[in-house]
Scaffold this motif. Structure first.
Motif, short mmCIF file in Angstrom:
data_model
loop_
_atom_site.label_atom_id
_atom_site.label_comp_id
_atom_site.label_asym_id
_atom_site.label_seq_id
_atom_site.Cartn_x
_atom_site.Cartn_y
_atom_site.Cartn_z
N ASP A 82 0.86 -1.18 0.00
CA ASP A 82 0.00 0.00 0.00
C ASP A 82 0.90 1.23 0.00
O ASP A 82 1.66 1.45 0.94
CB ASP A 82 -0.88 -0.03 1.25
CG ASP A 82 -1.79 1.18 1.40
OD1 ASP A 82 -1.68 2.11 0.57
OD2 ASP A 82 -2.60 1.20 2.34
N THR A 85 -1.69 5.84 -1.82
CA THR A 85 -2.48 6.48 -2.88
C THR A 85 -3.40 5.48 -3.56
O THR A 85 -4.59 5.71 -3.72
CB THR A 85 -1.56 7.11 -3.94
OG1 THR A 85 -0.72 8.08 -3.32
CG2 THR A 85 -2.37 7.77 -5.05
N ASN A 86 -2.83 4.34 -3.98
CA ASN A 86 -3.59 3.31 -4.67
C ASN A 86 -4.07 2.20 -3.74
O ASN A 86 -4.67 1.24 -4.20
CB ASN A 86 -2.73 2.70 -5.78
CG ASN A 86 -2.20 3.73 -6.74
OD1 ASN A 86 -1.04 4.14 -6.66
ND2 ASN A 86 -3.05 4.19 -7.64
N TRP A 87 -3.74 2.31 -2.48
CA TRP A 87 -4.11 1.31 -1.49
C TRP A 87 -3.39 0.00 -1.78
O TRP A 87 -2.33 -0.02 -2.38
CB TRP A 87 -5.63 1.15 -1.43
CG TRP A 87 -6.36 2.41 -1.03
CD1 TRP A 87 -6.54 3.52 -1.80
CD2 TRP A 87 -6.97 2.69 0.22
NE1 TRP A 87 -7.23 4.49 -1.10
CE2 TRP A 87 -7.52 4.00 0.15
CE3 TRP A 87 -7.14 1.98 1.40
CZ2 TRP A 87 -8.21 4.59 1.21
CZ3 TRP A 87 -7.83 2.58 2.45
CH2 TRP A 87 -8.35 3.86 2.35
N GLU A 89 -2.21 -2.98 -3.60
CA GLU A 89 -2.16 -3.43 -4.99
C GLU A 89 -0.91 -4.30 -5.23
O GLU A 89 -0.10 -4.49 -4.33
CB GLU A 89 -2.17 -2.24 -5.95
CG GLU A 89 -3.46 -1.43 -5.95
CD GLU A 89 -4.67 -2.16 -6.53
OE1 GLU A 89 -4.47 -3.23 -7.16
OE2 GLU A 89 -5.80 -1.67 -6.35
N MET A 102 4.57 -0.26 -8.72
CA MET A 102 3.28 -0.92 -8.79
C MET A 102 3.07 -1.43 -10.21
O MET A 102 3.31 -0.72 -11.18
CB MET A 102 2.16 0.04 -8.41
CG MET A 102 0.79 -0.60 -8.36
SD MET A 102 -0.52 0.54 -7.82
CE MET A 102 -0.58 1.66 -9.22
N LYS A 104 0.08 -2.75 -11.49
CA LYS A 104 -1.22 -2.33 -12.03
C LYS A 104 -2.15 -1.97 -10.89
O LYS A 104 -2.16 -2.65 -9.85
CB LYS A 104 -1.83 -3.47 -12.86
CG LYS A 104 -3.11 -3.13 -13.60
CD LYS A 104 -3.52 -4.27 -14.52
CE LYS A 104 -4.70 -3.90 -15.40
NZ LYS A 104 -5.01 -4.95 -16.39
N ASP A 105 -2.91 -0.90 -11.09
CA ASP A 105 -3.96 -0.55 -10.14
C ASP A 105 -5.21 -1.30 -10.59
O ASP A 105 -5.97 -0.84 -11.43
CB ASP A 105 -4.20 0.96 -10.16
CG ASP A 105 -5.15 1.41 -9.07
OD1 ASP A 105 -5.62 0.54 -8.31
OD2 ASP A 105 -5.45 2.61 -9.00
N VAL A 108 -9.28 0.47 -9.97
CA VAL A 108 -8.83 1.81 -10.32
C VAL A 108 -9.64 2.93 -9.69
O VAL A 108 -9.16 4.06 -9.60
CB VAL A 108 -8.83 2.00 -11.86
CG1 VAL A 108 -7.83 1.06 -12.50
CG2 VAL A 108 -10.22 1.78 -12.43
N SER A 110 -11.21 3.25 -6.51
CA SER A 110 -11.01 3.59 -5.10
C SER A 110 -10.62 2.33 -4.35
O SER A 110 -10.76 1.22 -4.85
CB SER A 110 -12.30 4.17 -4.52
OG SER A 110 -12.16 4.45 -3.15
N SER A 112 -8.88 -0.83 -2.40
CA SER A 112 -7.86 -1.83 -2.73
C SER A 112 -8.45 -2.98 -3.52
O SER A 112 -9.63 -3.31 -3.40
CB SER A 112 -7.25 -2.39 -1.44
OG SER A 112 -6.74 -1.37 -0.62
#
Length: 204
Positions: A82, A85-87, A89, A102, A104-105, A108, A110, A112
Motif C-alpha cells: 500500500d 495512494t492506490n491502497w 495493490e 506498482m 497495475k492498479d 482503479v 477507489s 484496494s
C-alpha cells in the motif's frame, strides 16, 4: 545486528521482510549495508555507487505499507503493498529503486483490490484479486500491466468465488473455488479461462 549477513542472505525475501518490520533505518539497516556486508567481504565489486543503490532501494521500500505475499518469479520479486495512494495493490521489484513499482492498479476507482494467494507456476504469477467488476477472482501476471489480467470469472452471477489453497502440482494450479452452482469444490487452472475448470463436484 548479531551477525554480518551476506548479500545472498539479504536478498532472501523473508529476511528482507524481517528487516523492514523490525530494523531501525538509521542504525541497523545502514550499518548492515555500509559496514557489515563490506567488512564480511561477500561483495566482489563493492563500491559507493552500489551501496547508494541499495540504500535507495531500501528507502523506497520503507515508504510502503503492509508489505506481504513476497513471491519470487524468475528473479523478480512480486509482492502486495500500500503506497498510500492506490491502497493495497500488486507490486514488483528487481532490487533497485527504479524498478520497484506498482504493476497495475487493479481496482482503479477507489480502495484496494486486495491481491492475495500469490504463487509462481511455470514463471507466471497467479493470485486472487478484486477489480470490483468481477469481484474477487483468479488473476495472473507476467510483471507488466498489459499482461496482468483476469484468468476467469468463476462465479459469474454475483460476489466472489472464494479462491483459496492455491497449490502447484506439476505445473497445474490446484485450488478451491465456489462457482455458486457446485459451491466450494476442487478446481484446476493452466493459464487460460478455457483450462480453468472444476476437477470434480465431490459433494454432488
Amino acid at each position: 545486528l548479531t551477525k554480518a549477513y551476506s548479500w545472498s542472505e539479504l536478498k532472501d525475501v523473508w529476511q528482507v521482510a524481517n528487516y523492514f518490520k523490525y530494523a531501525s533505518w538509521s542504525n541497523d539497516l545502514k550499518n548492515l549495508i555500509l559496514t557489515d556486508l563490506k567488512g564480511a567481504g561477500n561483495l566482489s565489486n563493492w563500491s559507493s555507487s552500489s551501496s547508494s543503490s541499495i540504500l535507495a532501494w531500501i528507502t523506497k521500500i520503507k515508504e510502503l505499507n503492509s508489505i506481504n505475499y513476497l513471491t519470487n518469479v524468475n528473479g523478480i520479486l512480486f509482492f502486495v503493498a500500500d503506497n498510500g495512494t492506490n491502497w493495497s495493490e500488486l507490486w514488483k521489484s528487481d532490487w533497485t529503486d527504479a524498478w520497484t513499482v506498482m504493476i497495475k492498479d487493479i481496482y482503479v476507482w477507489s480502495s484496494s483490490s486486495w491481491p492475495a494467494n500469490l504463487i509462481n507456476i511455470n514463471w507466471v504469477l497467479y493470485f486472487s484479486a478484486n477489480d470490483w467488476t468481477n469481484w474477487l477472482e483468479l488473476w495472473k501476471s507476467d510483471w507488466t500491466a498489459a499482461w496482468t489480467v483476469l484468468v476467469k470469472d468463476i462465479r459469474v452471477w454475483s460476489n466472489w468465488s472464494n479462491i483459496q489453497y492455491m497449490t502447484n502440482m506439476n505445473g497445474i494450479m490446484i485450488f478451491d473455488a465456489d462457482d455458486w452452482t457446485n459451491w466450494l469444490e476442487l478446481w484446476k487452472s493452466a493459464w487460460t479461462a478455457a483450462w480453468t475448470v472444476l476437477v470434480k463436484d465431490i459433494y454432488a
